[in-house]
Design a protein around this motif. Sequence first.
Motif, mmCIF file in Angstrom:
data_model
loop_
_atom_site.group_PDB
_atom_site.id
_atom_site.type_symbol
_atom_site.label_atom_id
_atom_site.label_comp_id
_atom_site.label_asym_id
_atom_site.label_seq_id
_atom_site.Cartn_x
_atom_site.Cartn_y
_atom_site.Cartn_z
ATOM 1 N N CYS A 95 0.943 -1.301 0.197
ATOM 2 C CA CYS A 95 -0.191 0.053 -0.085
ATOM 3 C C CYS A 95 0.989 1.131 -0.084
ATOM 4 O O CYS A 95 0.643 2.102 -0.605
ATOM 5 C CB CYS A 95 -0.868 0.122 1.214
ATOM 6 N N CYS A 239 -2.405 4.540 5.005
ATOM 7 C CA CYS A 239 -1.837 2.983 4.615
ATOM 8 C C CYS A 239 -2.466 2.029 5.499
ATOM 9 O O CYS A 239 -2.728 2.188 6.614
ATOM 10 C CB CYS A 239 -0.133 2.884 4.718
ATOM 11 N N VAL A 243 -3.866 -3.179 0.264
ATOM 12 C CA VAL A 243 -4.422 -2.402 -0.448
ATOM 13 C C VAL A 243 -5.966 -2.359 -0.608
ATOM 14 O O VAL A 243 -6.301 -1.298 -0.281
ATOM 15 C CB VAL A 243 -3.625 -2.492 -2.135
ATOM 16 N N HIS A 246 -7.371 -0.618 2.628
ATOM 17 C CA HIS A 246 -7.111 0.673 2.468
ATOM 18 C C HIS A 246 -8.218 1.315 1.606
ATOM 19 O O HIS A 246 -8.951 2.350 1.802
ATOM 20 C CB HIS A 246 -5.751 1.083 1.954
ATOM 21 N N GLU A 247 -8.351 0.779 0.385
ATOM 22 C CA GLU A 247 -9.166 1.195 -0.755
ATOM 23 C C GLU A 247 -10.815 1.243 -0.302
ATOM 24 O O GLU A 247 -11.407 2.114 -0.453
ATOM 25 C CB GLU A 247 -8.953 0.543 -2.044
#
Length: 270
Positions: A95, A239, A243, A246-247
């Motif tokens: 990330c 972060c 990933v 996070h998204e």
Amino acid sequence: MGRYSLRKHSIKLGEVDAEELRNLPYVQKENSGRNAALKAAVKKSTKNASDSDSDTDSEFSLVSVEPSTTAVILIEFQHEFAGEGGEFYSNCKPCMDKYQVLENAEALMKQAREAGCKIIHVPIAFAEDYKELEGKFMDKEENSAYGVLENIADHDAFKESGETADFIDSMNPVDGDLICQNKKGLCAFYGTDLDDLLEKNGINTIVLGGFLTNCCIESTMRSAYERGYKVVTLFDCCCATSVEAHEMSFKHSFEMFSIPTTSDLVKFSS
């Protein structure tokens, strides 16, 4: 909740068209042009998304803040997360790399400092025996601990006596910065002096970046929102340990409690 139906809260986005999507609870009507990086990240599209905006890097919200009443709150830019060899570095690295989190956070911090914003660093650290966690986060029926803070203890992470609890070099405090004291949990307000620091410095707007997006950042964001602060969250300065986490946090939660944007779209006005 009376007769209000929960169906639309649980419906999958792919099952509705763009018009119905815009009428779902908490979906803001004017945000179809959000940053292309975020749109790609969350795989979000509507019928009226055009070819022209799919290849641009616009547009999160442009956010203007007054430096004298703004604090940039940087949560846990410490070696355990952000430094090579840290206990959770390898989890966070994808990330950090994808969104250039450390580079963006450092640049934003310096820009905000030069503009006259207050910079507040928020570390977390525990005693050698993790006495701060004793008796907490327990499933009493199973007589066992659970959750993210217990996971920290299991990994011997963030000990006050260890160098891995130190700030990474690029995010070290300088003269004039503030350091929030006594963070032992998720929310940066809980059990700390953060509220006092903000009040004493006349702060009404906070800009959030750091670790972990779906943990301490989200907890702090929600608390700040409920306390009446204007809350700005930085997509490219936060972060998580994946990933996807996070998204998805930005996709599903952050717009309800903050103004999500990117570091290059924060304008320090005076």
